[in-house]
Scaffold this motif. Structure first.
Motif, PDB file in Angstrom:
ATOM      1  N   PRO A  51       0.821  -1.229   0.000  1.00 33.57           N
ATOM      2  CA  PRO A  51       0.000   0.000   0.000  1.00 33.57           C
ATOM      3  C   PRO A  51       0.849   1.271   0.000  1.00 33.57           C
ATOM      4  CG  PRO A  51      -0.865  -1.580   1.579  1.00 33.57           C
ATOM      5  CD  PRO A  51       0.454  -2.112   1.122  1.00 33.57           C
ATOM      6  N   TRP A  52       1.894   1.286   0.807  1.00 31.55           N
ATOM      7  CA  TRP A  52       2.683   2.511   0.893  1.00 31.55           C
ATOM      8  C   TRP A  52       3.604   2.680  -0.304  1.00 31.55           C
ATOM      9  CZ3 TRP A  52       1.857   6.547   3.964  1.00 31.55           C
ATOM     10  CH2 TRP A  52       0.955   6.345   5.020  1.00 31.55           C
ATOM     11  N   MET A  53       3.895   1.608  -1.002  1.00 30.86           N
ATOM     12  CA  MET A  53       4.620   1.750  -2.256  1.00 30.86           C
ATOM     13  C   MET A  53       3.763   2.494  -3.280  1.00 30.86           C
ATOM     14  SD  MET A  53       6.430  -1.215  -4.564  1.00 30.86           S
ATOM     15  CE  MET A  53       4.855  -2.025  -4.924  1.00 30.86           C
ATOM     16  N   ILE A  54       2.472   2.134  -3.349  1.00 27.15           N
ATOM     17  CA  ILE A  54       1.560   2.840  -4.257  1.00 27.15           C
ATOM     18  C   ILE A  54       1.388   4.291  -3.814  1.00 27.15           C
ATOM     19  CG2 ILE A  54      -0.753   2.856  -5.238  1.00 27.15           C
ATOM     20  CD1 ILE A  54       0.963   0.506  -6.126  1.00 27.15           C
ATOM     21  N   ILE A  55       1.268   4.496  -2.510  1.00 26.86           N
ATOM     22  CA  ILE A  55       1.158   5.862  -1.989  1.00 26.86           C
ATOM     23  C   ILE A  55       2.391   6.668  -2.373  1.00 26.86           C
ATOM     24  CG2 ILE A  55       1.106   7.242   0.126  1.00 26.86           C
ATOM     25  CD1 ILE A  55      -0.578   4.983   1.375  1.00 26.86           C
ATOM     26  N   GLY A  56       3.557   6.046  -2.284  1.00 28.01           N
ATOM     27  CA  GLY A  56       4.787   6.725  -2.674  1.00 28.01           C
ATOM     28  C   GLY A  56       4.782   7.123  -4.138  1.00 28.01           C
ATOM     29  N   ILE A  57       4.230   6.263  -4.998  1.00 22.94           N
ATOM     30  CA  ILE A  57       4.176   6.566  -6.436  1.00 22.94           C
ATOM     31  C   ILE A  57       3.291   7.781  -6.699  1.00 22.94           C
ATOM     32  CG2 ILE A  57       3.350   5.712  -8.669  1.00 22.94           C
ATOM     33  CD1 ILE A  57       4.223   2.912  -7.762  1.00 22.94           C
ATOM     34  N   VAL A  58       2.081   7.791  -6.118  1.00 20.03           N
ATOM     35  CA  VAL A  58       1.158   8.899  -6.394  1.00 20.03           C
ATOM     36  C   VAL A  58       1.685  10.201  -5.799  1.00 20.03           C
ATOM     37  CG1 VAL A  58      -0.821   7.337  -6.525  1.00 20.03           C
ATOM     38  CG2 VAL A  58      -0.289   8.423  -4.361  1.00 20.03           C
ATOM     39  N   LEU A  59       2.366  10.130  -4.661  1.00 17.41           N
ATOM     40  CA  LEU A  59       2.940  11.351  -4.080  1.00 17.41           C
ATOM     41  C   LEU A  59       4.135  11.833  -4.894  1.00 17.41           C
ATOM     42  CD1 LEU A  59       2.771  10.608  -0.245  1.00 17.41           C
ATOM     43  CD2 LEU A  59       1.357  12.182  -1.562  1.00 17.41           C
ATOM     44  N   LEU A  60       4.912  10.896  -5.423  1.00 16.99           N
ATOM     45  CA  LEU A  60       6.061  11.289  -6.248  1.00 16.99           C
ATOM     46  C   LEU A  60       5.598  12.018  -7.504  1.00 16.99           C
ATOM     47  CD1 LEU A  60       9.087  11.201  -6.862  1.00 16.99           C
ATOM     48  CD2 LEU A  60       8.725   8.956  -7.908  1.00 16.99           C
ATOM     49  N   VAL A  61       4.532  11.519  -8.134  1.00 13.14           N
ATOM     50  CA  VAL A  61       3.988  12.196  -9.317  1.00 13.14           C
ATOM     51  C   VAL A  61       3.516  13.600  -8.935  1.00 13.14           C
ATOM     52  CG1 VAL A  61       2.194  12.136 -11.083  1.00 13.14           C
ATOM     53  CG2 VAL A  61       3.348  10.026 -10.415  1.00 13.14           C
ATOM     54  N   ALA A  62       2.861  13.721  -7.776  1.00 12.16           N
ATOM     55  CA  ALA A  62       2.390  15.033  -7.330  1.00 12.16           C
ATOM     56  C   ALA A  62       3.554  15.985  -7.101  1.00 12.16           C
ATOM     57  CB  ALA A  62       1.566  14.878  -6.053  1.00 12.16           C
ATOM     58  N   VAL A  63       4.633  15.482  -6.509  1.00 10.91           N
ATOM     59  CA  VAL A  63       5.812  16.330  -6.272  1.00 10.91           C
ATOM     60  C   VAL A  63       6.410  16.804  -7.588  1.00 10.91           C
ATOM     61  CG1 VAL A  63       8.183  16.309  -5.400  1.00 10.91           C
ATOM     62  CG2 VAL A  63       6.340  15.333  -4.018  1.00 10.91           C
ATOM     63  N   VAL A  64       6.464  15.913  -8.586  1.00  5.79           N
ATOM     64  CA  VAL A  64       6.984  16.295  -9.898  1.00  5.79           C
ATOM     65  C   VAL A  64       6.117  17.391 -10.523  1.00  5.79           C
ATOM     66  CG1 VAL A  64       7.383  15.479 -12.258  1.00  5.79           C
ATOM     67  CG2 VAL A  64       8.094  14.074 -10.312  1.00  5.79           C
ATOM     68  N   VAL A  65       4.790  17.237 -10.424  1.00  2.00           N
ATOM     69  CA  VAL A  65       3.876  18.249 -10.975  1.00  2.00           C
ATOM     70  C   VAL A  65       4.081  19.599 -10.284  1.00  2.00           C
ATOM     71  CG1 VAL A  65       1.438  18.884 -11.206  1.00  2.00           C
ATOM     72  CG2 VAL A  65       2.160  16.536 -11.677  1.00  2.00           C
TER      73      VAL A  65
END
Length: 288
Positions: A51-65
């Motif tokens: 679960p937290w791996m997926i959370i990390g992915i969506v947060l990483l995309v948000a940080v890039v944006v």
């Protein structure tokens, strides 16, 4: 014959005189526990990895944006595009979480313990659905709010800019809600059919992936009407069609659904309602 030596001992048994919190408290407790379980909170490290791996992915995309906009002053992607682009990570999240919420109870035969309380079978199913829907909304809405905050600080037009940005955020939050309702109900229904989490996860992924090439084939071989309706077959495409009908086509042109966007809205309601009704029916008949 030996004399009878049995005696009755007074061990001071007393009836429970404390507060009886009732059905509402049981529902709330199950919901809260299930939301925590969806993110692995209160469980071992192994339950937190995926679960937290997926959370990390969506947060990483948000940080890039956020970083791209702060550096260039331009928008990398809209809030709707952010949600659409994360459809498959969300699918993997649900394939992990849904079996964790319901398959474990089937395997461990703990349902009789739940149903021996004021909690009914319908209460159990709705609490689990509410939990998985909440988890999806948190997964998709929180990063969007972070993007919104970052965007507001990069704008120079003050309150009007923040208001305009809020108007762009609305469709993204609506897209998150649509995914929570539709994908959550489908995933929970599929997971409730198996007590083995690995099998349930594979079935969930299969439902979303197998229907994708079917939609592509129909869109290629059919006439105009079939081509416009072909994307109803796949839940991911269906949700994008609903968004396109509600908020208009995205910048890339969207899907070729013609003027049949209303059919995607009807399809979404039918799919959500049918999945939820089948889930309730499943727990009315499951052995307890």
């Amino acid at each position: 014959m030996a004399p009878q030596t049995s005696v009755i001992h007074d061990i001071g048994y007393q009836r429970y005189t404390g507060p009886r919190l009732g059905r509402w408290y049981a529902n709330r407790s199950l919901y809260e526990h299930s939301v925590r379980a969806a993110f692995g909170i209160g469980r071992g490290a192994k339950a937190k990895i995926f679960p937290w791996m997926i959370i990390g992915i969506v947060l990483l995309v948000a940080v890039v944006v956020i970083a791209y906009r702060s550096i260039s002053g331009q928008t990398l992607m809209s809030y709707r595009a952010y949600v659409d682009g994360l459809s498959y990570p969300v699918m993997l999240f649900l394939a992990i979480v849904a079996p964790e919420l319901v398959s474990r109870d089937l395997r461990d035969r703990t349902l009789p313990l739940y149903f021996s309380r004021p909690l009914s079978r319908t209460d159990y199913a709705l609490a689990k659905f509410g939990a998985i829907g909440t988890a999806v909304i948190i997964l998709l809405a929180v990063p969007q709010l972070l993007i919104y905050i970052g965007a507001v600080f990069t704008r120079t037009d003050g309150f009007s800019g923040a208001w305009d940005e809020l108007g762009d955020l609305g469709p993204g939050l609506a897209a998150a809600l649509i995914r929570a309702l539709i994908l959550g109900s489908i995933s929970l229904l599929v997971a409730s059919l198996s007590g083995r989490r690995a099998f349930a996860a594979a079935f969930i992924v299969g439902v979303f992936l197998i229907t994708s090439p079917i939609a592509a084939i129909l869109a290629t071989l059919g006439n105009d009407t079939i081509q416009h309706l072909a994307f109803l077959v796949n839940p991911m495409f269906l949700m994008m069609g609903v968004e396109q009908w509600m908020f208009g086509a995205p910048e890339n042109g969207g899907m070729p659904i013609g003027n049949l966007g209303w059919a995607y809205g009807v399809g979404a309601v039918v799919l959500f309602g049918g999945s939820l009704l089948l889930l309730l029916q499943r727990y009315r008949k499951v052995a307890a």
